[in-house]
Design an enzyme around this catalytic site. Structure first.
Site, PDB file in Angstrom:
ATOM      1  N   ASP A  32      61.067 -11.475   5.058  1.00 20.75           N
ATOM      2  CA  ASP A  32      61.064 -11.930   3.674  1.00 20.75           C
ATOM      3  C   ASP A  32      61.067 -13.257   3.797  1.00 20.75           C
ATOM      4  OD1 ASP A  32      60.716  -9.208   2.730  1.00 20.75           O
ATOM      5  OD2 ASP A  32      63.174  -9.101   2.968  1.00 20.75           O
ATOM      6  N   HIS A  60      54.342  -8.790   1.648  1.00 17.27           N
ATOM      7  CA  HIS A  60      53.746  -9.916   1.935  1.00 17.27           C
ATOM      8  C   HIS A  60      53.341 -10.302   0.682  1.00 17.27           C
ATOM      9  CE1 HIS A  60      53.421 -10.258   6.655  1.00 17.27           C
ATOM     10  NE2 HIS A  60      54.608 -10.129   6.179  1.00 17.27           N
TER      11      HIS A  60
HETATM   12  P1  IMP Z   1      62.016  -0.063   9.441  1.00 17.27           P
HETATM   13  O1  IMP Z   1      61.207  -1.215   9.973  1.00 17.27           O
HETATM   14  O2  IMP Z   1      61.634   0.618   7.980  1.00 17.27           O
HETATM   15  O3  IMP Z   1      62.307   0.847  10.383  1.00 17.27           O
HETATM   16  O4  IMP Z   1      63.402  -0.579   8.900  1.00 17.27           O
HETATM   17  C1  IMP Z   1      64.401  -1.396   9.895  1.00 17.27           C
HETATM   18  C2  IMP Z   1      65.038  -2.564   9.174  1.00 17.27           C
HETATM   19  O5  IMP Z   1      64.228  -3.597   9.114  1.00 17.27           O
HETATM   20  C3  IMP Z   1      65.682  -2.455   7.803  1.00 17.27           C
HETATM   21  O6  IMP Z   1      66.998  -3.040   7.856  1.00 17.27           O
HETATM   22  C4  IMP Z   1      64.637  -3.020   6.978  1.00 17.27           C
HETATM   23  O7  IMP Z   1      65.179  -3.205   5.714  1.00 17.27           O
HETATM   24  C5  IMP Z   1      64.148  -3.882   7.945  1.00 17.27           C
HETATM   25  N1  IMP Z   1      62.949  -4.381   7.417  1.00 17.27           N
HETATM   26  C6  IMP Z   1      61.612  -4.035   8.030  1.00 17.27           C
HETATM   27  N2  IMP Z   1      60.708  -4.553   7.433  1.00 17.27           N
HETATM   28  C7  IMP Z   1      61.129  -5.618   6.841  1.00 17.27           C
HETATM   29  C8  IMP Z   1      60.402  -6.631   6.038  1.00 17.27           C
HETATM   30  O8  IMP Z   1      59.230  -6.841   6.006  1.00 17.27           O
HETATM   31  N3  IMP Z   1      61.341  -7.564   5.432  1.00 17.27           N
HETATM   32  C9  IMP Z   1      62.632  -7.351   5.456  1.00 17.27           C
HETATM   33  N4  IMP Z   1      63.348  -6.337   6.119  1.00 17.27           N
HETATM   34  C10 IMP Z   1      62.598  -5.482   6.795  1.00 17.27           C
END
Ligand code: IMP
Length: 471
Positions: A32, A60
């Site tokens: 982010d 994005h």
């Molecule tokens: P997952 O990628 O859904 O398995 O989530 C794993 C961790 O990464 C969690 O804490 C999510 O909130 C974080 N996360 C995954 N993708 C993003 C992103 O694009 N921005 C911010 N946090 C992310």
């Protein structure tokens, strides 16, 4: 035919000129950071934009003349007609989600004809999302059961367990982890290339569903959901048909573009501190988010990667569980959250907010080999009397400027701050560094000096135009 001639049969010469330029845009924090805006800006100087990691967990945003576009799987360069938008092998793809995104873009007049998928990208299927949610629910229940009654996480959505041990990750529940786990597991994995062989796809889905139904029944705390291979097959083929985009070996496509002197821009998703190897493990995502991921996720040799633009926010944010040494749980944090509209593009969850953690950013710049930094959201800090930057940690009574990527050990780090005067001017209309008030310039210069990497661009608002190019 000689041996070497045989290698050139496909038109791909053994010693091609490979004159094309390459760049990568990488997040230096926990995602982010505002990468979408810079990918969109830099896309005009490149011919192809490539996603190489993650999936629809990413969000994005691109704002053009006040109109906001939220992208999850489609590369942010899609707003530039005539460019190739490539989803490479390292990405995990949910076809219904991609279809929804493409349909919305088409409906808003965006030309998506340049979109192509790797035949080796893995498919996120309904049982992956089911498993993601079940695991998270189970871990949360176990954490709460292990915790003394009445103790709740300090921030909604933060979760986590300060002492380490049992904790949910706080995933986006988009099935990302289970899909990458299947990729490594192999037997139950399904790739885009399988769509061209429906009979093979059916067999693979039957095997996967029988294994998933058995394992998920064990994880389920209530009546288990059963996944039907015929329904998944129909939904998958239907989405693929409606998408109407091509699938190919995107590694060759990228190399052919480079051989022809074209510029290729790689768009990192998530963020370096969420990288599965180098992030705050286990509170990370399941892919290689750092610049090195371009090699694995798109087939580019490491020495071919040109400039690496590291994107960082002027403060810190994090979604989901895990340590965040500079987290602000007070009204200043709430003020930054509201001013910065810090709510997830993918899940809508409020983001955790904190002061800039420069120990973390220096580490990220180091592991990515950042050639320059693009800073976002500087305008959000306007109106604060003082701003703080974390320049060291205290861990077990020792002061250190080294980052601690072990997510459980980082829970014990106390931030050591350097304090700066704030600024009150609205800087959204600044277009040159000299338009910035002196305290804002000092803040930027301090970051540049401490990280040791040039800050080349500063964003002072979401729109393309709200950007300062630092000479
Ligand atoms: P997952 O990628 O859904 O398995 O989530 C794993 C961790 O990464 C969690 O804490 C999510 O909130 C974080 N996360 C995954 N993708 C993003 C992103 O694009 N921005 C911010 N946090 C992310």
């Amino acid at each position: 035919m000689t041996g070497s001639e045989r290698f050139t049969e496909s038109g791909h010469s053994a010693h091609p000129p490979r004159t094309g330029r390459t760049s990568a845009v990488i997040g230096l924090q926990w995602g982010d950071e505002g990468k979408g805006k810079f990918v969109d800006l830099l896309a005009s100087g490149h011919d192809a934009i490539v996603r190489y990691n993650g999936g629809a967990n990413a969000g994005h945003s691109v704002v053009i003349k006040g109109e906001r576009f939220s992208l999850h799987l489609v590369p942010s360069g899609i707003m530039h007609p005539g460019k190739r938008s490539i989803i490479a092998n390292g990405v995990v793809v949910s076809l219904p989600t991609l279809l929804q995104e493409v349909t919305t873009l088409r409906g808003r007049g965006v030309d998506v004809s340049g979109l192509v998928l790797s035949d080796r990208a893995h498919l996120v299927l309904p049982y992956h999302r089911g498993e993601d949610a079940l695991r998270e629910d189970l871990l949360k229940a176990l954490r709460l059961a292990a915790k003394p009654a009445g103790e709740a996480p300090a921030v909604s959505g933060a979760g986590g367990n300060p002492g380490g041990g049992v904790s949910e990750i706080g995933t986006t529940k988009r099935g990302i982890g289970p899909t990458y786990a299947d990729k490594i597991q192999r037997a139950t994995a399904i790739r885009v290339g399988d769509l061209a062989r429906p009979d093979v796809l059916r067999q693979k889905l039957e095997l996967a569903c029988s294994i998933k139904n058995a394992t998920l029944a064990g994880l389920s705390q209530g009546e288990p959901v059963r996944f039907d291979p015929s329904a998944i097959l129909a939904e998958t083929l239907d989405a693929w048909g409606k998408l109407g985009c091509g699938a190919c070996d995107t590694t060759y496509l990228i190399h052919e573009l480079l051989d022809a002197g074209k510029g290729v821009l790689f768009e990192g998703a998530n963020g370096s501190l969420l990288d599965v190897d180098h992030g705050t493990y286990p509170f990370v995502t399941s892919s290689t988010c750092i610049a090195a991921g371009v090699g694995v996720g798109a087939g580019l040799p490491p020495q071919r990667l040109g400039q690496v633009i590291g994107v960082m926010k002027a403060y810190s944010t994090r979604v989901g569980s895990g340590p965040m040494p500079t987290e602000l749980l007070d009204s200043t944090g709430e003020r930054i959250r509201q001013r910065g509209r810090e709510f997830g593009t993918t899940t809508g969850r409020p983001r955790r907010v904190g002061w800039l953690d420069l120990v973390a950013v220096r580490y990220s710049a180091m592991i990515n080999g950042a050639s320059s930094i693009a800073m976002t959201m500087l305008d959000v800090l306007s109106g604060l009397d003082q701003v703080h930057i974390c320049t060291a940690y205290e861990i077990a009574g020792e002061r250190t400027t080294r980052f601690q990527p072990d997510g459980e050990l980082l829970q014990n780090a106390r931030p050591v701050y350097t304090t700066f005067p704030g600024f009150s001017e609205d800087i959204a209309t600044a277009r040159r560094v000299t338009d910035l008030p002196a305290p804002a310039r000092r803040y930027v210069e301090f970051i540049q000096e401490t990280v040791g990497v040039r800050i080349g661009m500063i964003s002072v608002g979401p729109d393309r135009e709200q950007t300062i190019e630092v000479p």
